[in-house]
Structures are given as structure tokens and as C-alpha cells.
Design a protein around this motif. Structure first.
Motif, PDB file in Angstrom:
ATOM      1  N   UNK A  70       0.818  -1.210   0.000  1.00  0.00           N
ATOM      2  CA  UNK A  70       0.000   0.000   0.000  1.00  0.00           C
ATOM      3  C   UNK A  70       0.853   1.262   0.000  1.00  0.00           C
ATOM      4  N   UNK A  71       0.410   2.251  -0.745  1.00  0.00           N
ATOM      5  CA  UNK A  71       0.995   3.588  -0.704  1.00  0.00           C
ATOM      6  C   UNK A  71      -0.073   4.556  -0.214  1.00  0.00           C
ATOM      7  N   UNK A  72       0.331   5.510   0.616  1.00  0.00           N
ATOM      8  CA  UNK A  72      -0.557   6.586   1.039  1.00  0.00           C
ATOM      9  C   UNK A  72       0.006   7.870   0.452  1.00  0.00           C
ATOM     10  N   UNK A  73      -0.718   8.486  -0.450  1.00  0.00           N
ATOM     11  CA  UNK A  73      -0.234   9.693  -1.111  1.00  0.00           C
ATOM     12  C   UNK A  73      -1.376  10.417  -1.800  1.00  0.00           C
ATOM     13  N   UNK A  74      -1.249  11.733  -1.895  1.00  0.00           N
ATOM     14  CA  UNK A  74      -2.157  12.540  -2.698  1.00  0.00           C
ATOM     15  C   UNK A  74      -1.509  12.892  -4.038  1.00  0.00           C
ATOM     16  N   UNK A  75      -0.295  12.436  -4.249  1.00  0.00           N
ATOM     17  CA  UNK A  75       0.467  12.696  -5.472  1.00  0.00           C
ATOM     18  C   UNK A  75       0.118  11.605  -6.485  1.00  0.00           C
ATOM     19  N   UNK A 129      -1.610  -7.591  -5.123  1.00  0.00           N
ATOM     20  CA  UNK A 129      -2.502  -6.443  -4.916  1.00  0.00           C
ATOM     21  C   UNK A 129      -1.663  -5.227  -4.559  1.00  0.00           C
ATOM     22  N   UNK A 130      -1.920  -4.126  -5.223  1.00  0.00           N
ATOM     23  CA  UNK A 130      -1.324  -2.843  -4.844  1.00  0.00           C
ATOM     24  C   UNK A 130      -2.474  -1.924  -4.469  1.00  0.00           C
ATOM     25  N   UNK A 131      -2.305  -1.213  -3.360  1.00  0.00           N
ATOM     26  CA  UNK A 131      -3.385  -0.384  -2.832  1.00  0.00           C
ATOM     27  C   UNK A 131      -2.935   1.061  -2.745  1.00  0.00           C
ATOM     28  N   UNK A 132      -3.811   1.964  -3.081  1.00  0.00           N
ATOM     29  CA  UNK A 132      -3.544   3.396  -3.006  1.00  0.00           C
ATOM     30  C   UNK A 132      -4.534   4.000  -2.019  1.00  0.00           C
ATOM     31  N   UNK A 133      -4.001   4.562  -0.939  1.00  0.00           N
ATOM     32  CA  UNK A 133      -4.825   5.194   0.100  1.00  0.00           C
ATOM     33  C   UNK A 133      -5.873   4.239   0.672  1.00  0.00           C
ATOM     34  N   UNK A 134      -5.454   2.993   0.900  1.00  0.00           N
ATOM     35  CA  UNK A 134      -6.339   1.998   1.500  1.00  0.00           C
ATOM     36  C   UNK A 134      -5.504   0.987   2.263  1.00  0.00           C
ATOM     37  N   UNK A 135      -6.096   0.420   3.299  1.00  0.00           N
ATOM     38  CA  UNK A 135      -5.419  -0.557   4.143  1.00  0.00           C
ATOM     39  C   UNK A 135      -5.186  -1.865   3.392  1.00  0.00           C
ATOM     40  N   UNK A 174      -4.000 -14.993  -9.684  1.00  0.00           N
ATOM     41  CA  UNK A 174      -3.200 -14.116  -8.836  1.00  0.00           C
ATOM     42  C   UNK A 174      -4.130 -13.275  -7.986  1.00  0.00           C
ATOM     43  N   UNK A 175      -3.783 -13.148  -6.686  1.00  0.00           N
ATOM     44  CA  UNK A 175      -4.635 -12.422  -5.759  1.00  0.00           C
ATOM     45  C   UNK A 175      -5.689 -13.346  -5.167  1.00  0.00           C
TER      46      UNK A 175
END
Length: 437
Positions: free
Chosen positions: A364-369, A384-390, A415-416
Motif C-alpha cells: 500500500x501507498x498513502x499519497x495525494x500525489x 494487490x497494490x493499494x492506493x490510500x487503502x489498508x 493471482x490475488x
């Protein structure tokens, strides 16, 4: 999901030789499964869904028996020194029994993948060809002390038209035995073959025999610790879908909303730390480390998390207790309230860290960019790749798939989170009118 030495998952690490009796037992089970699978392949969706509802009602009605058997397993594990995190995975109280039964109802409500036309066309010569989803046939499961998997695998197997052979760990032996007995009785009540669900018992040799039952078992899915999975993958002659351990990361980027990042980090680590989609490592961009880490570390520590940190993190920890991290800490799937933490120079360093220590499960990444988010999605190699989520959202139920049979971290076929479509293969149906070549 790793298994410690106190978790009595099916121990294939020793690769015990299969005796003639082991081979005979597995071959007899698998032969009965193949007969059942042929019957299941003929069922309509309505027939399968009705049977799933019968199974769900039977599991609900047997809650007292299931909980009593589970109490036996828990007490035995506790007396043998089983870790609390492993006891949590094993525990099946009345609330979880109800959840397991509801998962069967949820599967009944899902579309049936069998018969779906993946692609097709009519050739210039008039020949019609279609690629159609069909059941795998006989699916074997080797898994650790999570008795909910017993019901999930049976339900997904039935809906996808597969017979299943289940081999759970001895830690859940009593619970699994009751659950399988209940489901076999319910299958018979629904007019379906009992052998659509079978439990493989016996010693380590029986596991080896299952792994080597090529031609009788169509697919084997291991679900457990790194040692279990590696042993099944390398020792099987039966085709294997590799499910992976979850050394998952949360990366707090320079462009992160720090309050959002704090909430995601705490949830990813503490919501249910014993499972494979819990975060095990926190990475923080150097530009926001001083603003983010002091409060985040304090909140994690208040939640009981033991923190293994690099020097840059230690310098910002204040009064929060931390200890120096080692390479082993960054490579560890803790299955409990522990977490490794590191300050990284930039997103490149974060991606390199994940590539070195991650398990290709959930990152997971947390970013507004948005540019940083796009890079994370494109460059991080994970199921799985997550953006602004647990990371806790990497789950078949959360994805709307119903119950899952595992989370695959390989790249072939599935996969997943694996649910119904992943339990099917395809065949080509070719229809002509006397066509010859």
C-alpha cells in the motif's frame, strides 16, 4: 500466512515417504472424488445453489457441536504452547460459525462461472468454436489451523463443480472432522454425493501421497506458512497454485495526507494482526518522517505493537519504546502485534525495499500525489497494490467474490484472492456440420 513450530499445520517439511497404505488411502479417496466430480459437473446453478443453502443451514444447526470440538482443539493447542495469534486463527466461536455459514449463502448468490463463454467465433468455413469454463475436477487443499477454510473450500468447490479433498492441520483436527461430517450429511440430504467433500486424515505420509497423486487429483492448493508452501510446491507432482505469505508494507509518501496515513497504518497492523493481509512493515518518506512518526509510533505502541526500527526512526520515537531492527525483522511475517519501521529517502527507495523484503502479496501507498501513485501501481510487483487503502482489503469477501480459497502470489492462471473463476479451467467446444479438413 506463516506457521510457527507450535502450529500443527500439515508438516510437509520432512517430506515423509508415503507408505503403501498411505498411497492406497489417497487413491481410494481420489477415485471416489472423481466419481463425485462427474456428477457435480452436470448440476445446474439452481441445483448447486440449493445445495449450498442446505449446507449453510446444516452448519448453523451444528454450531454447538462445532464450538465444542473447537474448544477441544484450542485447549490442546494452549497446553502445547500455541501462540495467541495462532489460537486466534484456530478459534471458531458461535459468531464465526455463523459467519462461515453466511459465507456459503454468499457463494450461492454469486454468478456460476461454469459454462461461461470466455471467447468464441464462427470461422469463415462455418465452424463454430467456443472457449467455455469448466470445473477443474478434483481439488486438494493442504492448509493450516484455520477451520473456516474447511467450509470455504467445500462451498467454493461445490459452486464451481469440483470435488474437494481437504487436509487440515492437526491443530484443528476435531473441528475439521465435525465440519466435514456435517457437510457430508447435508450433501446427502440435498441429493448430492457425499464424496464431493472428503477429509484426508493420517500422518505425514498421507500428505506426501496426496501431493504425488498426479492423474487422480487435478489441482493442489497449499495455504499456510512459507515452509509448508515451499514444500508442497517443490515436492508435488500434482499441479499447484502457490498461495503466499504476507509480508505486506504501508509506504507513507511525501505527498501523503498524514492523518489518513496514520489511520491506514494502524488499521493495517492492528485490525487483525494474525492474518496474511495485515501490514508487517511501515516505510516513511524522509520529508514527512518528523511530522508523521512520533504520533504514529505512539499510537501503534499504545495498541500493543512491538516496534523494530532503523536509526532514523529511533531518533524520532521520543518516549515510545522501540528496538533496533535487523534484516531478519524486515523479512519477517510476524502474525502478531509487531512491526518493522524504516525511513526511506524517496519512493525509489521504498520500491527497492519492498522488492527486497516483500512477498508479492499486498503493498500500500498513502499519497495525494497521483504521479507517485501511478509509479507504485506500475512498478511494485505484488498480487494487490493499494492506493490510500489498508492492506486488510486484500480479501475475496472484501472484493465481492464471496468466500476465497486463498490468495495466490504466483503469476500463472490465478493471482490475488482466488474465488470461483480461479477454480475453473476451460475447454474448447467445436461444432460443425460434417466439416472435414
Amino acid at each position: 500466512m506463516s506457521a510457527s513450530t507450535t502450529d500443527a499445520a500439515p508438516d510437509t517439511s520432512r517430506q515423509a515417504a508415503a507408505s503403501d497404505a498411505d498411497v492406497a488411502r489417497v487413491h481410494e479417496l481420489a477415485t471416489r472424488s472423481r466419481v463425485a466430480a462427474r456428477s457435480l459437473a452436470l448440476l445446474t446453478r439452481a441445483e448447486k445453489d440449493a445445495a449450498l443453502l442446505v449446507l449453510a443451514d446444516a452448519v448453523d444447526a451444528a454450531a454447538g457441536r462445532v464450538v465444542a470440538a473447537n474448544d477441544e482443539d484450542i485447549e490442546r493447542g494452549r497446553s502445547q504452547g500455541m501462540a495467541e495469534s495462532l489460537q486466534d486463527r484456530l478459534r471458531l466461536g458461535e459468531g464465526r460459525v455463523a459467519d462461515v455459514a453466511q459465507a456459503l449463502r454468499d457463494v450461492a448468490a454469486l454468478p456460476d462461472p461454469v459454462g461461461e463463454v470466455v471467447r468464441g467465433s464462427t470461422l469463415a468455413n462455418g465452424l463454430q468454436i467456443r472457449q467455455v469454463r469448466v470445473p477443474m475436477g478434483v481439488v486438494g487443499m493442504i492448509y493450516e489451523a484455520r477451520p473456516n477454510v474447511t467450509v470455504d473450500a467445500a462451498g467454493l468447490g461445490l459452486k464451481s463443480g469440483n470435488a474437494v479433498i481437504l487436509r487440515g492441520g492437526s491443530a484443528a483436527a476435531s473441528t475439521n472432522r465435525v465440519l466435514v461430517d456435517v457437510m457430508r450429511e447435508a450433501l446427502a440430504e440435498a441429493g448430492l454425493p457425499r464424496d464431493a467433500v472428503q477429509l484426508l486424515e493420517g500422518g505425514h505420509g498421507s500428505v506426501t501421497a496426496l501431493m504425488q497423486a498426479r492423474g487422480l487429483v487435478d489441482l493442489l492448493i497449499p495455504r499456510g506458512g512459507a515452509g509448508l508452501i515451499e514444500s508442497v510446491v517443490t515436492g508435488s507432482t500434482v499441479p499447484v497454485i502457490e498461495t503466499g505469505i504476507g509480508n505486506c508494507h504501508v509506504y507513507v509518501d511525501a505527498g501523503a495526507d498524514l492523518e489518513r496515513a496514520r489511520a491506514i497504518t494502524v488499521n493495517a497492523k492492528t485490525h487483525r494482526p494474525s492474518v496474511c493481509n495485515a501490514a508487517e512493515s511501515l516505510l516513511v518518506h524522509r520529508d514527512v518522517a518528523a511530522d508523521f512518526l512520533p504520533s504514529a509510533l505512539a499510537e501503534l505502541a499504545d495498541a500493543g505493537v512491538r516496534l523494530h526500527v532503523d536509526q532514523s526512526t529511533a531518533d524520532l520515537a521520543g518516549d515510545t519504546p522501540v528496538e533496533a531492527a535487523t534484516d531478519e525483522d524486515y523479512a519477517t511475517e510476524y502474525h502478531g502485534l509487531e512491526m518493522s519501521v524504516a525511513v526511506v529517502e524517496d519512493i525509489d527507495a521504498a520500491i527497492e525495499h519492498v522488492e527486497r523484503y516483500g512477498s508479492q502479496h499486498s503493498e500500500a501507498i498513502v499519497t495525494e500525489d497521483r504521479a507517485a501513485a501511478r509509479r507504485w501501481v506500475a512498478e511494485v510487483d505484488a498480487a494487490a497494490v493499494l492506493v490510500n487503502a489498508s492492506t486488510r482489503f486484500t480479501d475475496g469477501g472484501e472484493f465481492g467474490f464471496g468466500a476465497e480459497i486463498g490468495i495466490s502470489t504466483q503469476k500463472l492462471h490465478a493471482r490475488g484472492p482466488m474465488a470461483l473463476p480461479e477454480l475453473t479451467t476451460t475447454k474448447w467446444v467445436v461444432e460443425g456440420e460434417g466439416h472435414i479438413r
